[in-house]
Design an enzyme around this catalytic site. Sequence first.
Site, PDB file in Angstrom:
ATOM      1  N   LYS A   1       4.611   9.346   8.761  1.00  0.00           N
ATOM      2  CA  LYS A   1       4.469   8.796   9.890  1.00  0.00           C
ATOM      3  C   LYS A   1       5.569   9.220  10.972  1.00  0.00           C
ATOM      4  CE  LYS A   1       1.913   4.934   7.998  1.00  0.00           C
ATOM      5  NZ  LYS A   1       0.505   5.187   8.610  1.00  0.00           N
TER       6      LYS A   1
ATOM      7  N   ASP B   1       9.415   2.632  -0.466  1.00  0.00           N
ATOM      8  CA  ASP B   1       8.614   3.495   0.302  1.00  0.00           C
ATOM      9  C   ASP B   1       8.747   2.980   1.771  1.00  0.00           C
ATOM     10  OD1 ASP B   1       6.429   4.415   1.479  1.00  0.00           O
ATOM     11  OD2 ASP B   1       4.762   3.427   0.313  1.00  0.00           O
TER      12      ASP B   1
ATOM     13  N   TYR C   1       0.830  -1.127   0.019  1.00  0.00           N
ATOM     14  CA  TYR C   1       0.014  -0.035  -0.017  1.00  0.00           C
ATOM     15  C   TYR C   1       0.927   1.114  -0.043  1.00  0.00           C
ATOM     16  CZ  TYR C   1      -3.484   3.580   1.453  1.00  0.00           C
ATOM     17  OH  TYR C   1      -4.284   4.547   1.825  1.00  0.00           O
TER      18      TYR C   1
END
Length: 438
Positions: A276, A248, A153
């Site tokens: 994050k 990523d 994702y």
Amino acid sequence: MSATQAQVKPERKRSREIFEKAEKVLVGGVNSPVRAFRSVGGEPLIIERGSGQYLYDADGNPLLDYVCSWGAMLLGHAHPAVTKAIAEQAGRGTSFGVTTELELELATLITKAIPFLEKVRFVSSGTEATMSAVRLARGVTKRDLIIKFEGCYHGHADSFLSQAGSGLATLGIAECPGVPQALAALTINVPYNDLAGVEKVFSEQKEKIAAVIVEPIAANMGVVLPKEGFLQGLRELTKKHGALLIIDEVITGFRLQNGSAQTLLGVQGDLTTMGKIIGGGVPVAAYGGSAELMNNVAPLGPVYQAGTLAGNPLAMSAGIATLKELAKPGIYENIAANAKKLVHGLKNALAGAGIAAQVNSIGSLSTVFFAPEPVADYTGAKRSDTKVYARYFREMLNRGIFLAPSQFEAAFVSANHTPADIDRTIATAQEVLKSLAA
Ligand code: HOZ
């Protein structure tokens, strides 16, 4: 009655009332689908505050938090240094739309910790980071196709919404309506860990592939580790075919050590995306790479990308305070020791209950898959019994332990979780798993 049973089914009257009202004005009562608990059932949580490793719902019930804002809160909730930095900056102004020294400071902390990132560009979400990295790769290579991996994702930009993990896996959305077919056709999905599959795509598409984008440790189909040689193979193939490798690290950046997971795993992408943790719970993400590559981004180059709140001073302050804390000795060792204890305990609890399951883990990340066979890709992850996971989730939540509300996410151990928290979690899991097996 055991200590954990005593806490079964806390009252959530006020939370329920708030959620029912929220459903009238917010889509599904939430602002991100994963919060709706659709695949695990039960009532979505309404949180009033967080402190350390605990969340407190609107009815005042404490929850030992293993979601940690989907990994952002490695330092736990309301960390004093982060809170102080945000409060002080709030008093000086919250957004200027012009550069501050804070951006320089956070960029310096990141590029010092990850020296192969010579330049970074701050954005406000992981989606923006990955979307911009792909645009840059396409702009530089003058090619259109990208390869991504099933179950990974990379946020919700159009290019990433087929066979994706996280909320799409949770809700069973394989292809997202609204993504133009012509655009979807530019994304080629390959199973995670299938290097031969990537090689085949390269041999068929030759000079059309702009980039391969990959989570170095997949954490959005549950945790799935890269097989030995997989990431290195991607590195070799992209180099050989003139494509870029985008790693990523929105989840893994600054998670396993003070810097990149790439260093640990022995690979180096051309572009890296982060989010994050680098924002300490305030919206910050970034993409970066060599100066040569990044200089193609506007204003130095023609690849356009912008944002009113990019590099926002509140967010930069939170990120700086977080990365300074994470640079202190012993932090990662402590997190890893607690996470290891948790995984060991869960494996024993599963075995004790006679449940065939897999616990995939690395550092502070882990996932229990209720599957008899090892899980190495999305097909394997989907073999897990999600109904059992849902019961496990609900029973743990009833006993005050908040795990990811989906099989296809990770559990996160923060710097605040203590050995006593881990012992309590394991004891609770033993009780719950026994009841599930009965
Ligand atoms: N970014 C998280 C990935 N597992 C999910 C958070 C969300 O979609 O709200």
